[in-house]
Design an enzyme around this catalytic site. Structure first.
Site, PDB file in Angstrom:
ATOM      1  N   GLU A   1      -6.574   5.160   7.821  1.00  0.00           N
ATOM      2  CA  GLU A   1      -6.171   6.548   7.461  1.00  0.00           C
ATOM      3  C   GLU A   1      -7.486   7.321   6.878  1.00  0.00           C
ATOM      4  O   GLU A   1      -7.598   8.538   7.167  1.00  0.00           O
ATOM      5  CB  GLU A   1      -5.085   6.521   6.553  1.00  0.00           C
ATOM      6  CG  GLU A   1      -3.614   6.325   7.417  1.00  0.00           C
ATOM      7  CD  GLU A   1      -2.661   5.683   6.627  1.00  0.00           C
ATOM      8  OE1 GLU A   1      -2.482   5.781   5.614  1.00  0.00           O
ATOM      9  OE2 GLU A   1      -1.597   5.009   7.236  1.00  0.00           O
TER      10      GLU A   1
ATOM     11  N   GLU B   1      -5.747  -4.452  10.392  1.00  0.00           N
ATOM     12  CA  GLU B   1      -4.722  -3.573  10.617  1.00  0.00           C
ATOM     13  C   GLU B   1      -4.979  -2.904  11.970  1.00  0.00           C
ATOM     14  O   GLU B   1      -5.780  -1.799  11.859  1.00  0.00           O
ATOM     15  CB  GLU B   1      -4.546  -2.546   9.601  1.00  0.00           C
ATOM     16  CG  GLU B   1      -4.393  -3.234   8.100  1.00  0.00           C
ATOM     17  CD  GLU B   1      -3.727  -2.330   7.270  1.00  0.00           C
ATOM     18  OE1 GLU B   1      -2.671  -2.489   6.636  1.00  0.00           O
ATOM     19  OE2 GLU B   1      -4.449  -1.307   6.851  1.00  0.00           O
TER      20      GLU B   1
ATOM     21  N   SER C   1       3.097  -2.508  10.157  1.00  0.00           N
ATOM     22  CA  SER C   1       4.434  -2.578  10.384  1.00  0.00           C
ATOM     23  C   SER C   1       5.180  -3.955  10.001  1.00  0.00           C
ATOM     24  O   SER C   1       5.961  -4.466  10.820  1.00  0.00           O
ATOM     25  CB  SER C   1       4.998  -2.254  11.955  1.00  0.00           C
ATOM     26  OG  SER C   1       4.576  -1.102  11.891  1.00  0.00           O
TER      27      SER C   1
ATOM     28  N   GLY D   1       2.497   2.129  10.636  1.00  0.00           N
ATOM     29  CA  GLY D   1       3.410   3.019  10.470  1.00  0.00           C
ATOM     30  C   GLY D   1       4.133   3.636  11.598  1.00  0.00           C
ATOM     31  O   GLY D   1       4.983   4.423  11.852  1.00  0.00           O
TER      32      GLY D   1
ATOM     33  N   ASN E   1       0.928  -1.188  -0.158  1.00  0.00           N
ATOM     34  CA  ASN E   1       0.121  -0.094  -0.010  1.00  0.00           C
ATOM     35  C   ASN E   1       0.648   1.337  -0.042  1.00  0.00           C
ATOM     36  O   ASN E   1       1.438   1.626   1.072  1.00  0.00           O
ATOM     37  CB  ASN E   1      -0.957  -0.180   1.511  1.00  0.00           C
ATOM     38  CG  ASN E   1      -1.713   1.325   1.400  1.00  0.00           C
ATOM     39  OD1 ASN E   1      -1.905   1.978   0.463  1.00  0.00           O
ATOM     40  ND2 ASN E   1      -2.204   1.388   2.569  1.00  0.00           N
TER      41      ASN E   1
ATOM     42  N   HIS F   1      -9.595   1.933   4.533  1.00  0.00           N
ATOM     43  CA  HIS F   1      -8.331   2.015   5.264  1.00  0.00           C
ATOM     44  C   HIS F   1      -8.485   3.004   6.417  1.00  0.00           C
ATOM     45  O   HIS F   1      -9.050   3.822   6.431  1.00  0.00           O
ATOM     46  CB  HIS F   1      -7.279   2.378   4.571  1.00  0.00           C
ATOM     47  CG  HIS F   1      -5.728   2.304   5.016  1.00  0.00           C
ATOM     48  ND1 HIS F   1      -5.249   3.325   5.987  1.00  0.00           N
ATOM     49  CD2 HIS F   1      -4.716   1.483   4.952  1.00  0.00           C
ATOM     50  CE1 HIS F   1      -4.160   2.988   6.330  1.00  0.00           C
ATOM     51  NE2 HIS F   1      -3.725   1.879   5.697  1.00  0.00           N
TER      52      HIS F   1
ATOM     53  N   LYS G   1       0.343   4.443  -0.299  1.00  0.00           N
ATOM     54  CA  LYS G   1      -0.340   5.449   0.163  1.00  0.00           C
ATOM     55  C   LYS G   1      -0.158   6.770  -0.742  1.00  0.00           C
ATOM     56  O   LYS G   1      -0.089   6.649  -1.830  1.00  0.00           O
ATOM     57  CB  LYS G   1      -0.066   5.792   1.650  1.00  0.00           C
ATOM     58  CG  LYS G   1      -0.104   4.316   2.443  1.00  0.00           C
ATOM     59  CD  LYS G   1       0.289   4.561   4.167  1.00  0.00           C
ATOM     60  CE  LYS G   1       0.020   3.163   4.584  1.00  0.00           C
ATOM     61  NZ  LYS G   1      -0.001   3.257   6.113  1.00  0.00           N
TER      62      LYS G   1
HETATM   63  P1  PGA Z   1       2.907  -0.066   7.669  1.00  0.00           P
HETATM   64  O1  PGA Z   1       1.353   0.188   6.788  1.00  0.00           O
HETATM   65  O2  PGA Z   1       3.299  -1.289   7.077  1.00  0.00           O
HETATM   66  O3  PGA Z   1       3.562   0.984   7.062  1.00  0.00           O
HETATM   67  O4  PGA Z   1       2.546  -0.052   8.989  1.00  0.00           O
HETATM   68  C1  PGA Z   1       0.290  -0.640   6.632  1.00  0.00           C
HETATM   69  C2  PGA Z   1      -0.996  -0.129   6.172  1.00  0.00           C
HETATM   70  O5  PGA Z   1      -1.392   1.070   6.332  1.00  0.00           O
HETATM   71  O6  PGA Z   1      -1.433  -0.682   5.252  1.00  0.00           O
END
Ligand code: PGA
Length: 249
Positions: A95, A165, A211, A171, A9, A93, A11
């Protein structure tokens, strides 16, 4: 029985040129690697160049609107994605839920539109640190599954992907340990079982995200209810995405 699915992803990262470079390098590397389905979720402006360079990689959008067209300035519809050749779309997601007012209701509408147009959804769910610390993860995640999947058919749900998630692991470098990840992915599958029956629950692919990196992907993949990963940071560089793929062979 379920083929694993590993999706990056990106982003809000990568210009079309950067996306093209990534695709060319990854595609050369992926030749003959079939242990899992591999893909990337890319910003809208990168989708065309990604699709044109994809031979093995699934190309996913990171969002969509639930209407076909209309007065929705700045939005992108599912028929538009379809014409570009996108085959998967990430929906809900955290976010987008936190910063762009995505709700279970809009997630549900988007899933219905995606199925209508023949694009496979990757629906995200997951709890905040507050919910996690209050021991309310199960209730929270079951609610997101019920709301998001409401009114879909068993066949549709069997064909889609659900990504668990935990927001506190995204992140942050603080991944959920494999036991927590497995426990909640099993809850996701159990809620699918409650809603759509055993056969659907056995077929739906559930990813862990938060992560994930080359060093820990193997631990997650060894768990019974984890069928792959949704990967943010570690999917941005060709080398770390390759190392993740190597670790899953
Ligand atoms: P990350 O993000 O691997 O950077 O923690 C995962 C995601 O938001 O899909």
């Amino acid at each position: 029985m379920r083929k694993p699915i590993i999706v990056g992803n990106w982003k809000m990262n990568k210009t079309p040129k950067e996306a093209e470079n990534f695709m060319v390098e990854m595609e050369a590397y992926l030749n003959g690697k079939e242990a899992a389905d591999y893909g990337i979720g890319a910003p809208f402006v990168d989708l065309d160049v990604c699709v044109r360079n994809a031979k093995h990689l699934i190309v996913a959008a990171e969002n969509c609107h639930f209407e076909n067209s209309g007065a929705y300035t700045g939005e992108v519809s599912v028929p538009m994605l379809k014409e570009v050749g996108v085959t998967y779309c990430i929906v809900g997601h955290s976010e987008r839920r936190q910063m762009f007012a995505e709700t279970d209701e809009t997630v549900n509408k988007k899933l219905k539109k995606l199925f209508e147009c023949g694009i496979t959804p990757i629906m995200c769910c997951g709890e905040s640190l507050e919910v996690f610390e209050a021991n309310k993860t199960e209730e929270w995640v079951r609610g997101q599954i019920r709301g998001g999947l409401d009114g879909l058919t068993a066949e549709q749900v069997a064909s889609m992907v659900i990504a668990y998630e935990p927001i506190w692991a995204i992140g942050t470098g603080k991944s959920a340990n494999k036991d927590i990840a497995e426990e909640t992915c099993a809850i996701v599958r159990d809620e699918v079982r409650n809603m759509f029956g055993k056969e659907t629950a056995d077929k739906v692919r559930v990813q862990y995200g938060g992560s994930v990196k080359p060093e820990n992907i193997k631990d997650y993949m060894a768990e019974e209810d984890i069928d792959g990963a949704l990967i943010g940071g570690a999917s941005l560089k060709v080398d770390s995405f390759k190392a993740i793929i190597d670790a899953t062979k």
